[in-house]
Scaffold this active site. Structure first.
Site, PDB file in Angstrom:
ATOM      1  N   GLU A   1       0.897  -1.161   0.000  1.00 24.03           N
ATOM      2  CA  GLU A   1       0.000   0.000   0.000  1.00 24.03           C
ATOM      3  C   GLU A   1       0.927   1.200   0.000  1.00 24.03           C
ATOM      4  O   GLU A   1       1.634   1.442   0.974  1.00 24.03           O
ATOM      5  CB  GLU A   1      -0.888  -0.097   1.248  1.00 24.03           C
ATOM      6  CG  GLU A   1      -2.078   0.818   1.171  1.00 24.03           C
ATOM      7  CD  GLU A   1      -1.752   2.109   1.829  1.00 24.03           C
ATOM      8  OE1 GLU A   1      -1.234   3.003   1.127  1.00 24.03           O
ATOM      9  OE2 GLU A   1      -1.988   2.227   3.021  1.00 24.03           O
TER      10      GLU A   1
ATOM     11  N   CYS B   1      -1.983   7.997   4.492  1.00 23.17           N
ATOM     12  CA  CYS B   1      -2.018   7.634   3.067  1.00 23.17           C
ATOM     13  C   CYS B   1      -3.280   8.150   2.406  1.00 23.17           C
ATOM     14  O   CYS B   1      -3.349   8.280   1.194  1.00 23.17           O
ATOM     15  CB  CYS B   1      -1.882   6.133   2.891  1.00 23.17           C
ATOM     16  SG  CYS B   1      -2.524   5.192   4.242  1.00 23.17           S
TER      17      CYS B   1
HETATM   18  P1  NAP Z   1       9.765   3.366   3.509  1.00 24.62           P
HETATM   19  O1  NAP Z   1      10.999   4.138   3.302  1.00 24.62           O
HETATM   20  O2  NAP Z   1       9.094   2.837   2.303  1.00 24.62           O
HETATM   21  O3  NAP Z   1      10.128   2.155   4.482  1.00 24.62           O
HETATM   22  C1  NAP Z   1       9.160   1.197   4.883  1.00 24.62           C
HETATM   23  C2  NAP Z   1       9.857  -0.099   5.264  1.00 24.62           C
HETATM   24  O4  NAP Z   1      10.432  -0.696   4.110  1.00 24.62           O
HETATM   25  C3  NAP Z   1      11.007   0.090   6.245  1.00 24.62           C
HETATM   26  O5  NAP Z   1      11.026  -1.023   7.100  1.00 24.62           O
HETATM   27  C4  NAP Z   1      12.215   0.105   5.357  1.00 24.62           C
HETATM   28  O6  NAP Z   1      13.375  -0.362   5.981  1.00 24.62           O
HETATM   29  C5  NAP Z   1      11.819  -0.889   4.285  1.00 24.62           C
HETATM   30  N1  NAP Z   1      12.464  -0.599   3.009  1.00 24.62           N
HETATM   31  C6  NAP Z   1      12.278   0.512   2.262  1.00 24.62           C
HETATM   32  N2  NAP Z   1      13.012   0.432   1.132  1.00 24.62           N
HETATM   33  C7  NAP Z   1      13.654  -0.752   1.159  1.00 24.62           C
HETATM   34  C8  NAP Z   1      14.555  -1.411   0.282  1.00 24.62           C
HETATM   35  N3  NAP Z   1      14.942  -0.856  -0.872  1.00 24.62           N
HETATM   36  N4  NAP Z   1      15.033  -2.618   0.634  1.00 24.62           N
HETATM   37  C9  NAP Z   1      14.660  -3.184   1.803  1.00 24.62           C
HETATM   38  N5  NAP Z   1      13.826  -2.611   2.696  1.00 24.62           N
HETATM   39  C10 NAP Z   1      13.313  -1.409   2.377  1.00 24.62           C
HETATM   40  O7  NAP Z   1       8.683   4.204   4.285  1.00 24.62           O
HETATM   41  P2  NAP Z   1       8.791   5.048   5.634  1.00 24.62           P
HETATM   42  O8  NAP Z   1      10.096   4.835   6.292  1.00 24.62           O
HETATM   43  O9  NAP Z   1       7.602   4.729   6.383  1.00 24.62           O
HETATM   44  O10 NAP Z   1       8.643   6.566   5.204  1.00 24.62           O
HETATM   45  C11 NAP Z   1       9.367   7.166   4.172  1.00 24.62           C
HETATM   46  C12 NAP Z   1       8.416   7.832   3.201  1.00 24.62           C
HETATM   47  O11 NAP Z   1       7.413   6.882   2.826  1.00 24.62           O
HETATM   48  C13 NAP Z   1       7.606   8.978   3.751  1.00 24.62           C
HETATM   49  O12 NAP Z   1       8.291  10.186   3.668  1.00 24.62           O
HETATM   50  C14 NAP Z   1       6.393   8.950   2.880  1.00 24.62           C
HETATM   51  O13 NAP Z   1       6.628   9.634   1.687  1.00 24.62           O
HETATM   52  C15 NAP Z   1       6.189   7.523   2.551  1.00 24.62           C
HETATM   53  N6  NAP Z   1       5.108   6.860   3.335  1.00 24.62           N
HETATM   54  C16 NAP Z   1       3.930   6.761   2.767  1.00 24.62           C
HETATM   55  C17 NAP Z   1       2.920   6.139   3.457  1.00 24.62           C
HETATM   56  C18 NAP Z   1       1.595   5.989   2.841  1.00 24.62           C
HETATM   57  O14 NAP Z   1       0.747   5.334   3.407  1.00 24.62           O
HETATM   58  N7  NAP Z   1       1.383   6.565   1.728  1.00 24.62           N
HETATM   59  C19 NAP Z   1       3.102   5.626   4.719  1.00 24.62           C
HETATM   60  C20 NAP Z   1       4.358   5.745   5.286  1.00 24.62           C
HETATM   61  C21 NAP Z   1       5.352   6.370   4.565  1.00 24.62           C
HETATM   62  P3  NAP Z   1      14.379   0.664   6.754  1.00 24.62           P
HETATM   63  O15 NAP Z   1      13.556   1.279   7.840  1.00 24.62           O
HETATM   64  O16 NAP Z   1      15.448  -0.240   7.257  1.00 24.62           O
HETATM   65  O17 NAP Z   1      14.816   1.647   5.737  1.00 24.62           O
END
Ligand code: NAP
Length: 507
Positions: free
Chosen positions: A266, A303
């Protein structure tokens, strides 16, 4: 006054044991002391996945009543730790106490909802084609079908819902309800919250006599952990809420495996609102004020945040003025992490520097805080620049002033997949609404009339998903009872003696 005595030990929960390993990372709470947590490693993922597979041979064949009692017990254990969970959750996430309490209620409510759902049994979709031995030209065999659990499931804790979409959140609850053991990767934004919730699940595993590998929590630390989890050959599906970039990277890894597996990601959206002419004329200011409230709730970290409003230029002033005034009154709010606050700033700069965009409200943000921004642009500028449709995670709004209903329809058609689309409409807008509806149905998982998409009901009819990039599997939802379908697969039994049928069919 909260009883704030929970001090995390910083370990992973692997198959019933609290273990260290892999060096440490520090939590970054907004209040109170930071704590050290063990980093996850691919080796720990391997142990957890193997334990989950071993557990599946009994957990996957448990009765629905046993699993329902287990889900109820997890909810009870979470409630028993209520104040401690709220205390560490607010400190780690920066979200207010009321939000954490509400989210805890939502989490236990989801667990109990899935308990009721599996007790009822309709989700099994049992079918039976009776044998027709005398049918010509060929007899028909006896065919029975039922949904069976798929095996160990990986769950990624979401940064923006430390409870309801994390350790014991909707993905975990629906997988456990289906009969699938869970390996959860904690989010670094709230490792202590993950630990205390894992403790609650662990206690329920023990009191209900479930196998130890039914649930494991591996804390984060590096991208290797998430990669190892989705690539592990014993993992059969993944539940994820997060960024488009991270989700897409993990989705691609799932597709590249020797045995590809479904990745239920999602990934967010901009949740456009279409203000139809009569409603805008009659109550543009009221809608603008309410939009500001929906945009800023939870610092815009939902989201379902409605980031884009499409409105007829000729009717837009009252709406835009009221939104600007209301947003001006809204102060700075703490964001979930410094990384998310910095991503918000980059997103805001991107929008501000786009040709054809005019600033209506700009504010100062701190290192981990966000204040609202409001911009406006024209339908023409929107249609000429697709990056305006990319999500900015935080309290930022963009009003798109379109020349007429034709341009509004063109903007609707240009939208990428969305979790939600909203129509603000009055009786006189029915024709315009009917014209937009076929477009919106192709764009979103949920379409609202005269409301705001923040606030997602957890229920039978809810769809929290949508065409890519809102989600990676448009046929599914991550909220509501239908979420269980992600972790089931149909099996047909042909001429099978009753003694060999699964219990759910033998009934
Ligand atoms: P994220 O960067 O996508 O990370 C979510 C999870 O996935 C974390 O456990 C992260 O690990 C892991 N992950 C991400 N990229 C990876 C990769 N290439 N390989 C392996 N594992 C990976 O999301 P976030 O930390 O929650 O927030 C960052 C950004 O995501 C926000 O600024 C926002 O833009 C977006 N976000 C959107 C929503 C939504 O519902 N739309 C919700 C939350 C966040 P690590 O923690 O070890 O990096």
């Amino acid at each position: 006054m909260l009883d704030e005595t929970f001090t995390p030990h910083g370990k992973h929960l692997i198959a019933g044991e609290w273990v260290s390993g892999g060096g440490t990372f520090s939590s970054a709470p907004v209040a109170g002391s930071a704590h050290e947590f063990s980093n996850g490693t691919p080796e720990l993922i391997d142990r957890a996945a193997k334990a989950a597979e071993e557990a599946f041979w009994s957990y996957g064949y448990s009765t629905r009543e046993q699993r329902a009692a287990f889900l109820d017990a997890i909810a009870d254990e979470i409630e028993a730790r209520g104040d401690k969970i709220t205390a560490i959750g607010t400190a780690e996430s920066g979200l207010p106490e009321g939000r954490l309490n509400g989210e805890r209620g939502r989490t236990t409510g989801q667990l109990r909802m899935f308990a009721r759902h599996i007790r009822d049994g309709a989700y099994l979709d049992r079918r039976h084609d009776e044998a027709l031995p005398d049918r010509e030209p060929a007899p028909r065999p006896d065919l029975k079908m039922v949904q069976r659990p798929i095996g160990p499931v990986a769950v990624f804790g979401a940064s923006n819902f430390p409870l309801a979409f994390s350790t014991a959140g909707g993905d975990t609850a629906s997988a456990l309800a289906a009969g699938c053991p869970v390996v959860c990767k904690g989010h670094d934004a709230h490792p202590g919250t993950a630990e205390i919730v894992a403790e609650a699940i662990h206690a329920a595993i023990q009191s209900c006599g479930m196998p130890a590998g039914t649930f494991s929590l591996v804390q984060g630390g590096s991208l290797d952990v998430g990669k190892a989890l989705v690539q592990h050959p014993l993992i059969k599906a993944v539940g994820f809420t997060g960024s488009l970039k991270g989700g897409r990277a993990l989705y691609d890894l799932c597709a590249q495996r020797e045995e590809p597996i479904p990745f239920f990601g999602e990934l967010g959206s901009v949740n456009p609102m279409f203000l139809l002419p009569e409603a805008t004329k009659a109550r543009g200011a009221e809608i603008g004020k309410s939009w500001a409230g929906s945009l800023t709730i939870g610092a815009g970290q939902f989201c379902t945040n409605p980031g884009i409003a499409i409105v007829l230029d000729s009717e837009a002033d009252a709406f835009v003025d009221a939104a600007t005034a209301a947003l001006k009154e809204s102060g700075a709010q703490t964001m979930l992490t410094e990384g998310i606050a910095s991503a918000y700033q980059s997103g805001q700069s991107r929008i501000a520097s786009t040709d054809g965009v005019r600033e209506l409200l700009a504010t100062d943000c701190g290192q981990r805080s966000a204040s609202p921004y409001l911009y406006e642009t024209t339908g023409k500028a929107w249609l000429g620049n697709e990056t305006l449709g990319e999500e900015v995670f935080g309290p930022l709004g963009l009003a798109v002033r379109v020349a007429d209903v034709d341009e509004m329809e063109a903007v609707a058609k240009s939208m990428r997949g969305q979790l939600t689309c909203t129509l603000h409409m009055d009786d006189g807008d029915k024709d315009t609404g009917q014209r937009l509806m076929p477009v919106l149905e192709r764009k979103a998982g949920r379409i609202l009339a005269n409301g705001f998409p923040t606030g997602v009901e957890v229920s039978d009819a809810m769809v929290h998903g949508g065409p890519y990039p809102a989600s990676t599997n448009f046929g599914h939802t991550s909220v509501g009872t239908m979420a269980i379908r992600r972790f089931l697969r149909p099996v047909c039994y042909q001429n099978m003696p009753d003694a060999l049928l699964p219990g759910d069919l033998a009934e």
